[in-house]
Design a protein around this motif. Structure first.
Motif, PDB file in Angstrom:
ATOM      1  N   GLY A  80      47.206 -49.908   5.570  1.00 49.59           N
ATOM      2  CA  GLY A  80      48.112 -49.108   4.503  1.00 49.59           C
ATOM      3  C   GLY A  80      47.600 -49.522   2.889  1.00 49.59           C
ATOM      4  O   GLY A  80      47.802 -48.861   1.935  1.00 49.59           O
ATOM      5  N   TRP A  81      47.143 -50.943   2.886  1.00 49.51           N
ATOM      6  CA  TRP A  81      46.535 -51.309   1.562  1.00 49.51           C
ATOM      7  C   TRP A  81      45.483 -50.480   1.304  1.00 49.51           C
ATOM      8  O   TRP A  81      45.361 -50.161   0.179  1.00 49.51           O
ATOM      9  CB  TRP A  81      46.270 -52.822   1.818  1.00 49.51           C
ATOM     10  CG  TRP A  81      45.577 -53.241   0.439  1.00 49.51           C
ATOM     11  CD1 TRP A  81      46.093 -53.775  -0.800  1.00 49.51           C
ATOM     12  CD2 TRP A  81      44.139 -53.376   0.387  1.00 49.51           C
ATOM     13  NE1 TRP A  81      45.223 -54.138  -1.412  1.00 49.51           N
ATOM     14  CE2 TRP A  81      44.027 -53.849  -0.920  1.00 49.51           C
ATOM     15  CE3 TRP A  81      42.921 -53.084   1.311  1.00 49.51           C
ATOM     16  CZ2 TRP A  81      42.710 -54.174  -1.544  1.00 49.51           C
ATOM     17  CZ3 TRP A  81      41.768 -53.368   0.438  1.00 49.51           C
ATOM     18  CH2 TRP A  81      41.590 -54.012  -0.683  1.00 49.51           C
ATOM     19  N   ILE A  82      44.677 -50.101   2.037  1.00 49.01           N
ATOM     20  CA  ILE A  82      43.428 -49.281   1.832  1.00 49.01           C
ATOM     21  C   ILE A  82      43.902 -48.073   1.282  1.00 49.01           C
ATOM     22  O   ILE A  82      43.335 -47.393   0.279  1.00 49.01           O
ATOM     23  CB  ILE A  82      42.412 -49.206   3.056  1.00 49.01           C
ATOM     24  CG1 ILE A  82      41.585 -50.549   3.647  1.00 49.01           C
ATOM     25  CG2 ILE A  82      41.245 -48.180   2.823  1.00 49.01           C
ATOM     26  CD1 ILE A  82      41.076 -50.445   4.807  1.00 49.01           C
ATOM     27  N   LYS A  83      44.772 -47.374   1.907  1.00 47.45           N
ATOM     28  CA  LYS A  83      45.355 -46.026   1.585  1.00 47.45           C
ATOM     29  C   LYS A  83      46.016 -46.192   0.334  1.00 47.45           C
ATOM     30  O   LYS A  83      45.736 -45.269  -0.587  1.00 47.45           O
ATOM     31  CB  LYS A  83      46.296 -45.593   2.466  1.00 47.45           C
ATOM     32  CG  LYS A  83      45.585 -45.077   3.668  1.00 47.45           C
ATOM     33  CD  LYS A  83      46.554 -44.645   4.902  1.00 47.45           C
ATOM     34  CE  LYS A  83      45.887 -44.070   6.273  1.00 47.45           C
ATOM     35  NZ  LYS A  83      46.985 -43.843   7.103  1.00 47.45           N
ATOM     36  N   SER A  84      46.457 -47.283  -0.101  1.00 46.60           N
ATOM     37  CA  SER A  84      47.103 -47.248  -1.540  1.00 46.60           C
ATOM     38  C   SER A  84      46.168 -47.762  -2.705  1.00 46.60           C
ATOM     39  O   SER A  84      46.514 -47.372  -3.747  1.00 46.60           O
ATOM     40  CB  SER A  84      48.009 -48.312  -1.638  1.00 46.60           C
ATOM     41  OG  SER A  84      47.414 -49.842  -1.525  1.00 46.60           O
ATOM     42  N   ARG A  85      44.718 -47.987  -2.286  1.00 40.85           N
ATOM     43  CA  ARG A  85      43.923 -48.446  -3.254  1.00 40.85           C
ATOM     44  C   ARG A  85      42.911 -47.565  -3.420  1.00 40.85           C
ATOM     45  O   ARG A  85      42.060 -47.429  -4.546  1.00 40.85           O
ATOM     46  CB  ARG A  85      43.141 -49.880  -2.900  1.00 40.85           C
ATOM     47  CG  ARG A  85      44.173 -50.940  -2.745  1.00 40.85           C
ATOM     48  CD  ARG A  85      44.633 -51.184  -4.546  1.00 40.85           C
ATOM     49  NE  ARG A  85      45.252 -52.232  -4.616  1.00 40.85           N
ATOM     50  CZ  ARG A  85      45.360 -53.069  -5.439  1.00 40.85           C
ATOM     51  NH1 ARG A  85      44.234 -52.930  -6.315  1.00 40.85           N
ATOM     52  NH2 ARG A  85      46.004 -54.470  -5.599  1.00 40.85           N
ATOM     53  N   ILE A  86      42.603 -46.653  -2.506  1.00 40.05           N
ATOM     54  CA  ILE A  86      41.619 -45.539  -2.758  1.00 40.05           C
ATOM     55  C   ILE A  86      42.116 -44.066  -2.817  1.00 40.05           C
ATOM     56  O   ILE A  86      43.098 -43.669  -2.010  1.00 40.05           O
ATOM     57  CB  ILE A  86      40.656 -45.457  -1.363  1.00 40.05           C
ATOM     58  CG1 ILE A  86      39.937 -46.660  -0.867  1.00 40.05           C
ATOM     59  CG2 ILE A  86      39.584 -44.279  -1.521  1.00 40.05           C
ATOM     60  CD1 ILE A  86      39.064 -46.622   0.229  1.00 40.05           C
ATOM     61  N   GLU A  87      41.641 -43.481  -3.964  1.00 42.50           N
ATOM     62  CA  GLU A  87      42.366 -42.141  -4.284  1.00 42.50           C
ATOM     63  C   GLU A  87      41.984 -41.211  -3.253  1.00 42.50           C
ATOM     64  O   GLU A  87      41.156 -41.139  -2.836  1.00 42.50           O
ATOM     65  CB  GLU A  87      41.693 -41.800  -5.657  1.00 42.50           C
ATOM     66  CG  GLU A  87      41.957 -42.816  -6.693  1.00 42.50           C
ATOM     67  CD  GLU A  87      43.273 -42.602  -7.584  1.00 42.50           C
ATOM     68  OE1 GLU A  87      44.104 -42.080  -6.654  1.00 42.50           O
ATOM     69  OE2 GLU A  87      43.490 -43.171  -8.373  1.00 42.50           O
ATOM     70  N   LYS A  88      42.954 -40.272  -3.301  1.00 38.16           N
ATOM     71  CA  LYS A  88      42.799 -39.110  -2.283  1.00 38.16           C
ATOM     72  C   LYS A  88      41.639 -38.182  -2.790  1.00 38.16           C
ATOM     73  O   LYS A  88      41.422 -38.174  -3.975  1.00 38.16           O
ATOM     74  CB  LYS A  88      43.959 -38.367  -2.442  1.00 38.16           C
ATOM     75  CG  LYS A  88      44.484 -37.556  -1.068  1.00 38.16           C
ATOM     76  CD  LYS A  88      45.841 -37.036  -1.357  1.00 38.16           C
ATOM     77  CE  LYS A  88      46.050 -36.028  -0.169  1.00 38.16           C
ATOM     78  NZ  LYS A  88      45.695 -35.452   0.911  1.00 38.16           N
ATOM     79  N   GLY A  89      40.967 -37.587  -1.825  1.00 38.24           N
ATOM     80  CA  GLY A  89      39.671 -36.815  -2.267  1.00 38.24           C
ATOM     81  C   GLY A  89      38.587 -37.666  -2.344  1.00 38.24           C
ATOM     82  O   GLY A  89      37.354 -37.024  -2.500  1.00 38.24           O
ATOM     83  N   THR A  90      38.450 -38.977  -2.021  1.00 38.70           N
ATOM     84  CA  THR A  90      37.467 -39.898  -1.917  1.00 38.70           C
ATOM     85  C   THR A  90      36.547 -39.677  -0.485  1.00 38.70           C
ATOM     86  O   THR A  90      37.125 -39.471   0.494  1.00 38.70           O
ATOM     87  CB  THR A  90      37.807 -41.125  -2.177  1.00 38.70           C
ATOM     88  OG1 THR A  90      38.578 -41.450  -3.103  1.00 38.70           O
ATOM     89  CG2 THR A  90      36.465 -42.217  -2.046  1.00 38.70           C
ATOM     90  N   VAL A  91      35.305 -39.695  -0.577  1.00 38.02           N
ATOM     91  CA  VAL A  91      34.759 -39.502   0.853  1.00 38.02           C
ATOM     92  C   VAL A  91      34.720 -41.268   1.358  1.00 38.02           C
ATOM     93  O   VAL A  91      34.010 -41.946   0.567  1.00 38.02           O
ATOM     94  CB  VAL A  91      33.457 -39.099   1.010  1.00 38.02           C
ATOM     95  CG1 VAL A  91      32.614 -39.083   1.997  1.00 38.02           C
ATOM     96  CG2 VAL A  91      33.468 -37.553   0.682  1.00 38.02           C
TER      97      VAL A  91
END
Ligand SMILES: [Zn+2]
Length: 333
Positions: free
Chosen positions: A213-224
């Motif tokens: 959950g934390w990773i998803k909140s910190r990495i922007e959408k569209g990132t590989v």
């Protein structure tokens, strides 16, 4: 003739503030340096932390340490250069603080409190607290930080810290220390997300899978997102395009790699072995922030690093971990 490749830290551009320069400063010069960092908008002119009024009467203490009195009639409060900041109620002169930050930043893998206490002739405890405050200052950099974005590449990885269980002396008493039942419950997972050629941010969890959950909140959408084959990362595929690397086969297969994340862990491990020894327990996150700060700013000259840390320390409120030299709430086992 073979000319050795010059690393950034070996160049003149990396050295803009030496300890010798700090020690050549008078205490008044150190105060001016701190004032210009704290009150950068007014070029060092004091701003009352209570009412925001610009301009104050000098009202030095009998000890000679600088203090100001607010000019506003309805306020008239006394304050110092560090009032209401991370370095509030400091005992040592500001020049010593500047020197301590310079020493801490010059030691690229981190400075140990015992060595700092010898360098500056201060108590070990004071140095230990000061270095933790430097880490608290660095932590400001990571509040709400997001990384990556459309067309960007990021890496994520985790590593375990703490919870070392010493093997029993006699072979017949030894247990399989990999099993949860034979561990002491103090092991924590440190997870980092890092943009390639960019910034990082780290956090501490009970396990790697708890970090999703934390990773998803910190990495922007569209990132590989690059990660290893550990099943804990599978849940990231619902949000990101993933590239996975099996470390048993290769560290980089030309497609996927987590080398930027690895180099982050390599720095904190070297700090753990060489300087801090116990990078675990409640302070793991602080060491993790320090590692991130050092990795992200490794190509910043040392004078700029010292200014940045001082700016972060003077730009935030008092310590969460410590009040003065004493621990506000005992969190260390
Ligand atoms: Zn005021």
């Amino acid at each position: 003739m073979i000319v050795p490749k010059t690393h950034f830290l070996q160049t003149k551009a990396a050295r803009t503030l030496s300890l010798a320069e700090v020690f050549r400063m008078t205490e008044t010069e150190a105060e001016t340096a701190f004032r210009k960092i704290r009150w950068s908008d007014t070029d060092g002119e004091p701003v009352c932390p209570s009412c925001g009024c610009i301009g104050a009467y000098p009202s030095r203490r009998v000890t000679g340490s600088p203090r100001f009195r607010c000019k506003a009639k309805e306020c008239r409060k006394d304050f110092t250069i560090t009032s209401g900041t991370l370095f509030a109620s400091h005992k040592a002169p500001l020049r010593t603080y500047l020197a301590a930050i310079a020493v801490a930043m010059n030691e690229v893998k981190g400075k140990n409190a015992l060595a700092l206490s010898r360098d500056l002739g201060m108590s070990h405890k004071a140095c230990w607290v000061l270095l933790h405050k430097v880490r608290e200052a660095m932590a400001e950099e990571f509040k709400g930080r997001k990384i990556g974005g459309e067309g960007k590449v990021a890496e994520t990885d985790g590593a375990y810290f703490g919870g070392y269980v010493r093997p029993a002396n006699f072979k017949e008493n030894r247990r399989d220390r990999r099993l949860a039942a034979n561990q002491n419950g103090k092991r924590q997972s440190l997870v980092v997300v890092r943009e390639r050629n960019g910034n990082s941010v780290a956090a501490v969890f009970k396990s790697e899978s708890a970090a999703l959950g934390w990773i998803k909140s910190r990495i922007e959408k569209g990132t590989v997102v690059n990660a290893d084959e550990a099943s804990g990362w599978d849940g990231l595929a619902s949000k990101y395009e993933m590239k996975r690397i099996n470390h048993q086969e290769a560290y980089s297969d030309g497609e996927a790699c987590t080398n930027w994340a690895e180099s982050y862990f390599s720095r904190i491990r070297r700090g753990e072995m060489g300087h801090f020894h116990h990078v675990s327990g409640p302070y793991l996150l602080r060491y993790a922030h320090e590692s991130s700060f050092r990795e992200d700013n490794r190509r910043m000259d040392n004078g700029a690093q010292v200014r940045r840390v001082t700016q972060l320390a003077l730009g935030r409120g008092p310590s969460v971990d410590f009040g003065g030299y004493y621990q506000r709430h005992l969190r260390v086992a």
